[in-house]
Design a protein around this motif. Structure first.
Motif, PDB file in Angstrom:
ATOM      1  N   UNK A  66       0.920  -1.109   0.013  1.00  0.00           N
ATOM      2  CA  UNK A  66       0.174  -0.051   0.002  1.00  0.00           C
ATOM      3  C   UNK A  66       0.860   0.998   0.028  1.00  0.00           C
ATOM      4  N   UNK A  67       0.565   2.153   0.586  1.00  0.00           N
ATOM      5  CA  UNK A  67       1.338   3.171   0.787  1.00  0.00           C
ATOM      6  C   UNK A  67       2.728   2.866   1.625  1.00  0.00           C
ATOM      7  N   UNK A  68       2.774   1.986   2.513  1.00  0.00           N
ATOM      8  CA  UNK A  68       3.643   1.309   3.162  1.00  0.00           C
ATOM      9  C   UNK A  68       3.526  -0.087   2.760  1.00  0.00           C
ATOM     10  N   UNK A  69       4.831  -0.902   2.793  1.00  0.00           N
ATOM     11  CA  UNK A  69       4.850  -2.463   2.575  1.00  0.00           C
ATOM     12  C   UNK A  69       4.606  -3.037   3.914  1.00  0.00           C
ATOM     13  N   UNK A  70       3.900  -4.228   3.811  1.00  0.00           N
ATOM     14  CA  UNK A  70       3.668  -4.940   4.981  1.00  0.00           C
ATOM     15  C   UNK A  70       4.000  -6.560   4.658  1.00  0.00           C
ATOM     16  N   UNK A  71       4.376  -7.066   5.323  1.00  0.00           N
ATOM     17  CA  UNK A  71       4.738  -8.612   5.458  1.00  0.00           C
ATOM     18  C   UNK A  71       4.256  -9.391   6.437  1.00  0.00           C
TER      19      UNK A  71
END
Length: 400
Positions: free
Chosen positions: A122-127
């Motif tokens: 998204x605006x930031x990445x998440x795992x």
């Protein structure tokens, strides 16, 4: 509450199993699917524009089933996640999600469990790690409805997201479906799916339904056997009846029938004689006496009549008449009184009902076997008594 209800409903649907639709898929099956997704983000999960709420998405997946129980898949989705407008400006974040999962299918494809990894850009990445439960519902041999519920756990900040999806899958591969595994549990040569007598003893001759086709083992199948209870070893004709004469039609030839006129309703043994089953019958009697009295006040009482009739019917039985007293008064006197009570009842059975005195005995117990040990009038009343029990063994015919 609405979000939780939706997630719970998806989980319930995945486990609402319908065996009539169950079909086991073989190895080397593949599928592609498109789906719509509802996504519920952790309310504490930050975004540069605010805090995530819930959202939706759509995507596709490709799966490969390399064993009947195991499969892998890749998933790509386009997601739009709402941002809480009350905390800061902005309304939603849009981005992509990529996933890789290992799936384990339960017996008969009742459901599947899965676990894997997700990358959310998204605006930031998440795992995150992903785990959940789902089911493929059969529409036809190749088309299936996909239902699924998933839990996501972020590796970095420990956020917990949830999602459910509904989709449509198309199966293709070496073979699409095979029948459920079949076997022959009782070893009679008939597969379990068609075996209507699943516990047939090993070596028994059976028909196409797995049932014994020759119940009396005379070599003639049940469908044409007009004498289905022929004793084992009897020579029979083509209709399953004894080759020699059987006058009373009990299945035992005249030459070996020790009871040649057995009634047609009687079950017989190998000698042609009626089979009897033995069981036990009994009658119990208690008679009360007045205070300090050994007189049987009503010799024709219905209970006494029943007792006497039982003894007359089963004339091989004997009876011990037990006399008792209350605890009031001298113990030695009570012992004598109880003996007189027992003897008085013996005299009634002999004189009124004609029972042989040799079959009867009288024993007085005084106040040694009280039914009620309280020192009240009701206790004294029930303790002034005689007691008797007669047991007989009875033989009755068994029927065919």
């Amino acid at each position: 509450m609405l979000k939780k209800a939706l997630i719970a409903s998806a989980v319930t649907a995945a486990f609402s199993l319908q065996p009539a639709l169950a079909q086991e898929a073989p190895a080397n099956d593949k599928w592609i699917a498109g789906f719509a997704q509802y996504y519920n983000a952790d309310s504490s999960k930050p975004d540069p524009a605010g805090y995530f709420d819930d959202g939706h998405g759509y995507g596709g997946e490709f799966g490969f089933r390399f064993e009947p129980e195991w499969a892998v898949r890749v998933e790509v989705a386009r997601q739009k996640i709402d941002v809480d407008p009350f905390r800061t400006s902005g309304s939603e974040e849009e981005g992509n999600s990529f996933g890789l999962d290992m799936l384990y299918f339960l017996e008969n494809d009742a459901a599947y469990l899965f676990g894997g990894l997700r990358h959310q850009a998204l605006e930031q990445s998440y795992r995150a790690a992903a785990a959940g439960v789902g089911k493929h519902w059969n529409l036809s041999e190749r088309w299936k409805v996909v239902t699924e519920a998933t839990w996501f756990h972020d590796f970095g900040q420990g956020y917990n997201d949830f999602g459910v999806k509904l989709g449509l899958a198309y199966y293709f591969g070496d073979s699409v479906s095979t029948p459920q595994r079949d076997g022959d549990a009782d070893g009679d040569g008939v597969l379990d799916s068609r075996d209507q007598c699943s516990n047939t003893p090993m070596g028994t001759s059976v028909d196409a339904t797995g049932c014994n086709n020759d119940s009396d083992a005379d070599g003639v199948v049940n469908s044409v056997d007009q004498c289905p209870n022929t004793p084992r070893g009897t020579a029979v004709d083509s209709q399953g009846c004894a080759l020699v004469k059987d006058s009373d039609n009990d299945g035992v030839a005249n030459s070996i029938d020790a009871c040649p006129n057995t009634p047609a309703t009687d079950k017989v043994d190998a000698k042609g004689c009626t089979v009897f089953a033995e069981h036990q019958v009994s009658v119990v009697l208690d008679v009360l006496f007045a205070n300090d009295s050994a007189v049987v006040t009503d010799p024709r009482d219905a209970k006494i009549v029943e007792f006497a009739e039982f003894m007359n019917r089963y004339d091989h039985t004997d009876a011990t008449i037990e006399g008792h007293s209350s605890a009031v008064g001298d113990a030695d006197y009570n012992m004598d009184l109880s003996q007189r009570r027992a003897q008085s009842f013996v005299d009634v059975l002999v004189n009124t009902y004609g029972i042989n005195r040799s079959r009867l005995s009288a024993v007085g117990y005084g106040e040694t076997q009280l039914l009620d040990e309280r020192n009240v009038a009701e206790a004294h009343r029930v303790n002034r008594r005689i007691h008797a029990k007669v047991v007989a063994q009875v033989k009755e015919k068994e029927t065919r």
